[in-house]
Design an enzyme around this catalytic site. Structure first.
Site, PDB file in Angstrom:
ATOM      1  N   GLU A 123      -7.974  40.833  80.378  1.00 14.52           N
ATOM      2  CA  GLU A 123      -6.803  41.575  79.894  1.00 14.52           C
ATOM      3  C   GLU A 123      -5.556  40.769  80.248  1.00 14.52           C
ATOM      4  O   GLU A 123      -5.330  40.440  81.413  1.00 14.52           O
ATOM      5  CB  GLU A 123      -6.751  42.957  80.545  1.00 14.52           C
ATOM      6  CG  GLU A 123      -5.463  43.728  80.324  1.00 14.52           C
ATOM      7  CD  GLU A 123      -5.109  43.904  78.860  1.00 14.52           C
ATOM      8  OE1 GLU A 123      -3.971  43.545  78.481  1.00 14.52           O
ATOM      9  OE2 GLU A 123      -5.969  44.385  78.099  1.00 14.52           O
ATOM     10  N   ASP A 150      -5.148  35.281  79.669  1.00 17.56           N
ATOM     11  CA  ASP A 150      -5.314  35.216  78.222  1.00 17.56           C
ATOM     12  C   ASP A 150      -6.797  35.093  77.868  1.00 17.56           C
ATOM     13  O   ASP A 150      -7.531  34.296  78.471  1.00 17.56           O
ATOM     14  CB  ASP A 150      -4.535  34.020  77.680  1.00 17.56           C
ATOM     15  CG  ASP A 150      -4.724  33.848  76.188  1.00 17.56           C
ATOM     16  OD1 ASP A 150      -4.106  34.615  75.429  1.00 17.56           O
ATOM     17  OD2 ASP A 150      -5.505  32.967  75.786  1.00 17.56           O
ATOM     18  N   ASP A 171     -11.580  43.061  71.491  1.00 19.20           N
ATOM     19  CA  ASP A 171     -10.817  44.293  71.259  1.00 19.20           C
ATOM     20  C   ASP A 171      -9.398  44.108  71.785  1.00 19.20           C
ATOM     21  O   ASP A 171      -8.839  44.980  72.443  1.00 19.20           O
ATOM     22  CB  ASP A 171     -11.514  45.469  71.946  1.00 19.20           C
ATOM     23  CG  ASP A 171     -10.913  46.816  71.551  1.00 19.20           C
ATOM     24  OD1 ASP A 171     -10.375  46.922  70.430  1.00 19.20           O
ATOM     25  OD2 ASP A 171     -10.965  47.751  72.375  1.00 19.20           O
TER      26      ASP A 171
END
Length: 292
Positions: A123, A150, A171
């Site tokens: 995340e 990243d 996602d």
């Protein structure tokens, strides 16, 4: 990942009169937390019995995450149900990588369904990571590892160091859409390189994106045929090697039925989505910018 949730409108009969009033049962959303980040104002709020995460606005119905406060294990959004149905393709992944945390819906569901699996999450936004722990019951640990960086950088490093995953779930979204550097041929080649034998990639995108055809062509270029699941969002399921046939999909779905239905997954409906495969695309491929 943004997902639209309609407000509910009910007819109300008063004093036996056949009087229909279009009344919303929803009060204004109640803000629980607001925090600035480099990627937008991170908001946590409660609305219509759900706790939700969004960027910048509580009134935007394209929400990143919602959790039912009465049934916190339920998969509220159709895209999460489509993504979890990837277990019909690879029914027993031991190492899972998820790019994008949000409210940790997928992470928590997979941890409960696969108690022996290790789930790594990448995340980029530390504010989202804090909110997932403080408001959505996400608990990092030895089996639920969190990396704040990243997603592409993580995957490129995983390739260099020889890491392998049975399932990679993409996602990751900013305020508008998938970040450009997570959509290209070059990125997907890195993803394919970290897939183990029988490994799969599961990517959450939009059905109404202007890049729909180019996304299709790009995935087909790197992976060949892929499953094309659609309901509001589009979920692409592709394999490092060969996609299973419908007999294997149905057999795996049957084996998962009793565990998935309590999460509000309609197993028969999700199975039927796998009848649609995308063989190839003719649009221009999405590629990294050429160095200047």
């Amino acid at each position: 990942m943004p997902h639209i949730r309609p407000r509910l409108i009910f007819p109300l009969a008063i004093g036996g009169m056949a009087l229909l009033l279009a009344l919303s049962i929803q009060a204004e959303p109640r803000l629980l937390h607001s925090e600035p980040s480099p990627f937008g104002q991170v908001l946590v709020f409660e609305d219509n019995g759900e706790r939700c995460l969004n960027f910048n606005s509580m009134t935007d119905l394209g929400r990143q995450t919602c959790m039912d406060l009465q049934e916190p294990d339920e998969l509220v959004f159709s895209y999460t149900r489509m993504m979890i149905s990837a277990l019909f393709v690879n029914p027993a992944p031991r190492r899972i990588l998820i790019v994008g945390l949000g409210g940790a819906t997928l992470q928590k569901a997979l941890a409960a369904l696969l108690p022996d699996a290790t789930i790594d999450t990448v995340e980029i936004d530390p504010a989202v990571a804090r909110v997932a722990e403080d408001y959505f019951d996400y608990r990092p640990g030895p089996r639920q590892r969190l990396f704040v960086e990243d997603g592409r950088a993580y995957i490129e490093n995983a390739r260099r160091t020889g890491q392998q995953y049975d399932m990679v779930m993409l996602d990751a979204f900013d305020v508008d859409y998938v970040p450009e550097h997570l959509m290209t041929v070059e990125f997907l080649e890195h993803v394919k390189a970290i897939l183990a034998k029988d490994g799969i990639v599961v990517a959450n995108t939009f059905t109404n994106s202007d890049l729909y055809e180019r996304e299709s062509a790009t995935y087909a270029h790197v992976f060949g045929p892929f499953f094309n699941l659609r309901q509001g969002n589009r979920v692409i399921v592709a394999a490092r090697d060969t996609l299973p046939g419908m007999d294997a999909i149905r057999s795996n779905a049957k084996a998962w039925k009793n565990k998935l239905e309590p999460l509000s997954v309609d197993v028969e409906q999700e199975t039927d989505r796998y009848a649609q495969r995308q063989e190839k695309g003719s649009a221009d491929l999405l590629r990294d910018p050429k160095p200047q």
